[in-house]
Design a protein around this motif. Structure first.
Motif, short mmCIF file in Angstrom:
data_model
loop_
_atom_site.label_atom_id
_atom_site.label_comp_id
_atom_site.label_asym_id
_atom_site.label_seq_id
_atom_site.Cartn_x
_atom_site.Cartn_y
_atom_site.Cartn_z
N LEU A 268 1.82 5.92 4.12
CA LEU A 268 0.40 6.19 4.20
C LEU A 268 -1.25 5.96 3.42
CD1 LEU A 268 1.42 2.45 4.77
CD2 LEU A 268 -0.56 1.84 4.79
N ALA A 269 0.02 7.39 3.71
CA ALA A 269 -1.21 8.58 3.19
C ALA A 269 -2.09 8.79 3.61
CB ALA A 269 -1.18 9.03 0.92
N GLN A 270 -2.66 8.58 5.03
CA GLN A 270 -3.31 8.24 5.44
C GLN A 270 -3.64 9.26 6.69
OE1 GLN A 270 -6.20 5.96 4.77
NE2 GLN A 270 -5.53 5.59 3.68
N ASP B 15 4.72 9.46 -4.48
CA ASP B 15 4.05 10.60 -6.08
C ASP B 15 4.48 11.87 -6.85
OD1 ASP B 15 2.11 8.18 -5.57
OD2 ASP B 15 0.88 9.54 -4.80
N ARG C 108 1.23 -1.63 0.48
CA ARG C 108 0.24 0.31 -0.27
C ARG C 108 1.04 1.02 0.08
NH1 ARG C 108 -4.97 0.38 4.61
NH2 ARG C 108 -4.68 2.27 3.68
N GLY C 109 1.49 1.16 0.97
CA GLY C 109 2.66 2.27 0.89
C GLY C 109 3.46 2.72 -0.52
N ARG D 76 11.39 4.80 -2.96
CA ARG D 76 10.89 3.48 -2.92
C ARG D 76 11.57 2.63 -1.98
NH1 ARG D 76 6.96 2.06 -6.55
NH2 ARG D 76 7.37 -0.02 -6.13
N ASP E 292 2.88 2.09 -3.22
CA ASP E 292 1.82 2.28 -4.31
C ASP E 292 0.90 3.82 -4.21
OD1 ASP E 292 1.41 0.46 -5.63
OD2 ASP E 292 -0.40 -0.31 -4.58
N GLU E 293 0.57 4.55 -3.00
CA GLU E 293 -0.37 5.56 -2.01
C GLU E 293 0.95 6.52 -1.65
OE1 GLU E 293 -3.35 4.09 0.43
OE2 GLU E 293 -3.63 2.72 -0.94
N ASN E 294 2.05 6.29 -1.29
CA ASN E 294 2.74 7.81 -0.48
C ASN E 294 3.24 8.17 -1.04
OD1 ASN E 294 5.25 7.97 -0.08
ND2 ASN E 294 4.71 7.70 1.67
N LEU E 295 2.82 9.83 -0.53
CA LEU E 295 2.79 11.46 -1.21
C LEU E 295 4.28 11.60 -1.31
CD1 LEU E 295 0.83 12.67 1.26
CD2 LEU E 295 0.11 11.68 -1.12
#
Length: 469
Positions: free
Chosen positions: A235-237, A71, A62-63, A151, A65-68
């Motif tokens: 995890l961008a939460q 991105d 998840r991290g 990453r 894929d979603e880490n800011l």
């Protein structure tokens, strides 16, 4: 024809005079082996699978894929790719259209119109465009390496925070066990006091030990919340709204496969921050080429195509084609251009020193992780032995105290030693797991570099590009 001949002569002269700067990539001195070299075993390409923990695998997936931060690095990579394409486009002829229309009011009104094309071609006789492309290609490669490095860092950070979260969970479980043990001791001491077999001081000592243990609950809760919130951010939460799901395995995650450290020189092709520093060094070399190009003549070939005779009715009646050669020959600038070349060389020297420093830092990280793995493995074995001996000592002290053959001080001391050993083992097991994480982050063993980046950059990156694939 004279213009064309003159232009070709400058192309020839510039091509003979210009020598593109080639950067020597010195390999930093590296020892043949690490100082602490553990026996290797199967190294997973995805190293975190070595913990055999589905929850950790899910969190890292998840991290990634979603880490800011990842991105943001991906966006910077796209920007660098677009700039590389822009630099390459400068090697092609540039054509723009022109046009205007108006009304002449003097005398008889007449509508005027003009249209045409303006073109410009730079044959790059002094190599400046080639050097700019090499610089942009190096930027593109660096952006790709930095994305891969994000990453690497994010995977390691998630694993480290997950281990801390599990460590705090084990500390809470141990706190409950220790509290139960000390409450039992307090009950025994209280009964003996009520029977006149113990002093009130003994009750107070047992109660103080219990309170001291209970006071740790808040600190453990803080550490647990910190780890959960750090995982949420990775995890961008939103922090405070996320907690890892319960794992099916008890205790601290145990790494089961490795390590396989390889040799120190492997870091030069596996550590993405080293590769990024190498790309930055290549960029500095290209900057030298850009500044050196300004010392030699440059040539641009403008061309025009005019349509019409100036009137609206004759817009398509006449055509006029113009071709020229614009030559810029450096003569005197007070030493500015050579000073800029010297500055670019000094920047390249700085980048070389930074490149070597990053390699040495990476080498130190691997060595430290290997030493830590070895040390914590030995420490865990010793603590396990201490716990076994402490449990026996506490059992004997309990029996002797019940019979009045030993003091409460001896019983409480045995109890404290056992609790401390159990706490130390949890911390040491977590430190061992974190050392494996640090090791794999240090050797860069996740294989996340995008080969497409290198292929795209190879056209202008320089001779070293093929060695990095």
């Amino acid at each position: 024809m004279r213009i064309a001949a003159l232009a070709m002569s400058f192309v020839f002269i510039g091509g003979c005079a210009h020598v593109a700067p080639e950067l020597d990539f010195p390999v930093p001195d590296a020892p043949p082996l690490y100082a602490t070299n553990l026996p290797p075993s199967g190294l997973d390409e995805v190293w975190w699978h070595g913990f055999d923990d589905p929850v950790l695998d899910m969190l890292i997936a998840r991290g990634l894929d979603e880490n800011l931060a990842i991105d943001a690095a991906a966006a910077r990579l796209r920007a660098a790719g677009a700039l590389l394409a822009a630099e390459r486009s400068d090697r092609l002829p540039q054509v723009d259209g022109t046009g205007d229309a108006g009304v002449a009011l003097a005398g008889d009104s007449e509508v005027t119109a003009a249209a045409g094309l303006f073109g410009l071609f730079n044959p790059d006789v002094n190599g400046r465009l080639a050097a700019e492309i090499r610089a942009a290609a190096a930027d593109y490669a660096q952006a790709g390496y930095l994305q891969a490095d994000e990453r690497r860092l994010v995977a390691a950070a998630i694993a480290s925070q997950y281990i801390e979260y599990r460590r705090s969970g084990e500390q809470l479980a141990l706190l409950e066990q220790s509290t139960d043990l000390q409450e039992q001791t307090l009950r025994i001491v209280t009964l003996r006091f009520e029977a006149g077999l113990a002093a009130n001081l003994d009750v107070r000592r047992a109660a103080a030990d219990l309170a001291q243990t209970q006071a740790r609950r808040g600190l453990i809760a803080i550490a647990r919340a910190d780890a959960a919130n750090a995982l949420a951010v990775l995890l961008a939460q939103a922090p405070g709204t996320f907690a890892p799901p319960a794992s099916q395995t008890a205790g601290i995650p145990v790494y089961l496969r490795g390590p396989a450290p390889g040799v120190p020189a492997d870091l030069l092709r596996r550590r993405t921050d080293i590769l990024a520093a190498e790309a930055q060094l290549a960029r500095a070399a290209a900057e030298i080429g850009i500044e050196r190009a300004d010392l030699t003549p440059s040539l641009t070939i403008p061309g025009t195509l005019s349509i019409g005779n100036g009137t609206f009715g004759g817009l398509f009646s006449d055509f006029l084609i113009g071709l020229a050669a614009a030559i810029d020959i450096p003569i005197f600038d007070g030493g500015r251009r050579r000073a800029e070349v010297a500055a670019a060389r000094a920047v390249a020297d700085a980048r070389l020193a930074e490149y070597r420093a990053i390699f040495l830092d990476a080498l130190g990280e691997v060595e430290n992780a290997l030493v830590a793995i070895d040390a914590y493995q030995q420490r865990n074995a010793a603590l396990a032995q201490a716990i076994e001996e402490g449990e026996t000592a506490l059992s004997q002290s309990n029996a002797l105290y019940r019979e009045g053959l030993t003091s409460l001080f001896d019983l409480l001391d045995a109890q404290r030693q056992l609790i401390a050993s159990r706490q130390s083992l949890i911390d040491s097991e977590a430190a061992l797991a974190s050392s494996f994480v640090a090791f794999h982050a240090a050797v860069g063993s996740d294989g996340q570099v995008n080969a497409t980046i290198l292929q795209e950059a190879a056209g202008g990156y320089g001779a070293r590009a093929t060695l990095l694939q």
